[in-house]
Design a protein around this motif. Structure first.
Motif, PDB file in Angstrom:
ATOM      1  N   LEU A 198      74.171 -16.226 -54.823  1.00 22.06           N
ATOM      2  CA  LEU A 198      73.715 -14.890 -55.203  1.00 22.06           C
ATOM      3  C   LEU A 198      72.813 -14.297 -54.129  1.00 22.06           C
ATOM      4  CD1 LEU A 198      73.883 -12.797 -57.460  1.00 22.06           C
ATOM      5  CD2 LEU A 198      71.855 -13.849 -58.466  1.00 22.06           C
ATOM      6  N   LEU A 199      71.926 -15.103 -53.569  1.00 20.38           N
ATOM      7  CA  LEU A 199      71.074 -14.619 -52.478  1.00 20.38           C
ATOM      8  C   LEU A 199      71.897 -14.296 -51.235  1.00 20.38           C
ATOM      9  CD1 LEU A 199      67.997 -16.984 -52.810  1.00 20.38           C
ATOM     10  CD2 LEU A 199      68.078 -14.527 -53.280  1.00 20.38           C
ATOM     11  N   LEU A 200      72.878 -15.119 -50.937  1.00 20.91           N
ATOM     12  CA  LEU A 200      73.741 -14.833 -49.784  1.00 20.91           C
ATOM     13  C   LEU A 200      74.618 -13.605 -50.020  1.00 20.91           C
ATOM     14  CD1 LEU A 200      74.859 -18.410 -48.728  1.00 20.91           C
ATOM     15  CD2 LEU A 200      73.397 -16.840 -47.453  1.00 20.91           C
ATOM     16  N   ALA A 201      74.918 -13.310 -51.274  1.00 20.62           N
ATOM     17  CA  ALA A 201      75.765 -12.151 -51.585  1.00 20.62           C
ATOM     18  C   ALA A 201      75.053 -10.838 -51.259  1.00 20.62           C
ATOM     19  CB  ALA A 201      76.173 -12.170 -53.048  1.00 20.62           C
ATOM     20  N   PHE A 202      73.741 -10.853 -51.228  1.00 18.71           N
ATOM     21  CA  PHE A 202      73.019  -9.633 -50.819  1.00 18.71           C
ATOM     22  C   PHE A 202      73.237  -9.343 -49.346  1.00 18.71           C
ATOM     23  CE2 PHE A 202      70.255 -10.662 -54.542  1.00 18.71           C
ATOM     24  CZ  PHE A 202      70.567  -9.521 -55.261  1.00 18.71           C
ATOM     25  N   VAL A 203      73.451 -10.381 -48.549  1.00 19.27           N
ATOM     26  CA  VAL A 203      73.695 -10.208 -47.123  1.00 19.27           C
ATOM     27  C   VAL A 203      75.170  -9.913 -46.863  1.00 19.27           C
ATOM     28  CG1 VAL A 203      73.535 -11.331 -44.863  1.00 19.27           C
ATOM     29  CG2 VAL A 203      71.781 -11.750 -46.588  1.00 19.27           C
ATOM     30  N   VAL A 204      76.043 -10.688 -47.510  1.00 21.74           N
ATOM     31  CA  VAL A 204      77.490 -10.530 -47.340  1.00 21.74           C
ATOM     32  C   VAL A 204      78.084 -10.310 -48.730  1.00 21.74           C
ATOM     33  CG1 VAL A 204      79.607 -11.574 -46.461  1.00 21.74           C
ATOM     34  CG2 VAL A 204      77.418 -12.115 -45.386  1.00 21.74           C
ATOM     35  N   PRO A 205      78.290  -9.048 -49.127  1.00 22.34           N
ATOM     36  CA  PRO A 205      78.755  -8.770 -50.494  1.00 22.34           C
ATOM     37  C   PRO A 205      80.091  -9.425 -50.853  1.00 22.34           C
ATOM     38  CG  PRO A 205      77.988  -6.766 -49.436  1.00 22.34           C
ATOM     39  CD  PRO A 205      78.000  -7.833 -48.392  1.00 22.34           C
ATOM     40  N   LEU A 206      80.889  -9.764 -49.864  1.00 24.60           N
ATOM     41  CA  LEU A 206      82.171 -10.399 -50.135  1.00 24.60           C
ATOM     42  C   LEU A 206      81.992 -11.780 -50.794  1.00 24.60           C
ATOM     43  CD1 LEU A 206      85.224 -10.076 -49.791  1.00 24.60           C
ATOM     44  CD2 LEU A 206      85.006 -11.139 -47.550  1.00 24.60           C
ATOM     45  N   LEU A 207      80.832 -12.379 -50.653  1.00 25.24           N
ATOM     46  CA  LEU A 207      80.587 -13.712 -51.211  1.00 25.24           C
ATOM     47  C   LEU A 207      80.416 -13.707 -52.732  1.00 25.24           C
ATOM     48  CD1 LEU A 207      78.156 -15.269 -48.591  1.00 25.24           C
ATOM     49  CD2 LEU A 207      80.569 -15.747 -48.921  1.00 25.24           C
ATOM     50  N   THR A 208      80.388 -12.551 -53.350  1.00 25.98           N
ATOM     51  CA  THR A 208      80.239 -12.519 -54.807  1.00 25.98           C
ATOM     52  C   THR A 208      81.420 -13.184 -55.516  1.00 25.98           C
ATOM     53  OG1 THR A 208      81.191 -10.299 -54.860  1.00 25.98           O
ATOM     54  CG2 THR A 208      78.779 -10.470 -54.829  1.00 25.98           C
ATOM     55  N   VAL A 209      82.563 -13.254 -54.850  1.00 26.49           N
ATOM     56  CA  VAL A 209      83.715 -13.914 -55.467  1.00 26.49           C
ATOM     57  C   VAL A 209      83.509 -15.433 -55.545  1.00 26.49           C
ATOM     58  CG1 VAL A 209      85.335 -12.128 -54.769  1.00 26.49           C
ATOM     59  CG2 VAL A 209      84.975 -14.102 -53.293  1.00 26.49           C
TER      60      VAL A 209
END
Length: 96
Positions: free
Chosen positions: A29-40
């Motif tokens: 979730l924290l990384l998804a703020f940097v790279v939104p594609l990681l939300t998957v």
């Protein structure tokens, strides 16, 4: 994960599963703020974290409670030798 579980007083395998899943989910979730594609990857990461927690809780050899400072022995024949390192770490009381 181990320190979080100990600080919360949790020692069962299911607690390690839940904490592992929560940690992995939070990291993605924290990384998804940097790279939104990681939300998957939120759900797969939580699953992998749960598996990691289960394996850690199973194979880590965690002791439920610390060893006592004083050992009470009833049979002197069962004691280890005087030069054994455990004799320097714990006191021994012989009891009948």
């Amino acid at each position: 994960m181990h320190h979080i579980a100990r600080a919360m007083g949790r020692r069962r395998a299911r607690h390690y599963v839940a904490i592992g899943a929560a940690i992995a989910f939070a990291c993605v979730l924290l990384l998804a703020f940097v790279v939104p594609l990681l939300t998957v990857l939120l759900v797969p990461a939580a699953f992998c974290g749960a598996v990691m927690g289960a394996l850690y809780g199973r194979f880590a050899g965690i002791e439920p409670l610390p060893l006592p400072e004083v050992v009470i022995a009833t049979d002197p024949k069962t004691l280890v030798g005087a030069d054994n390192p455990s004799r320097h770490q714990h006191g021994v009381i012989l009891s009948n």
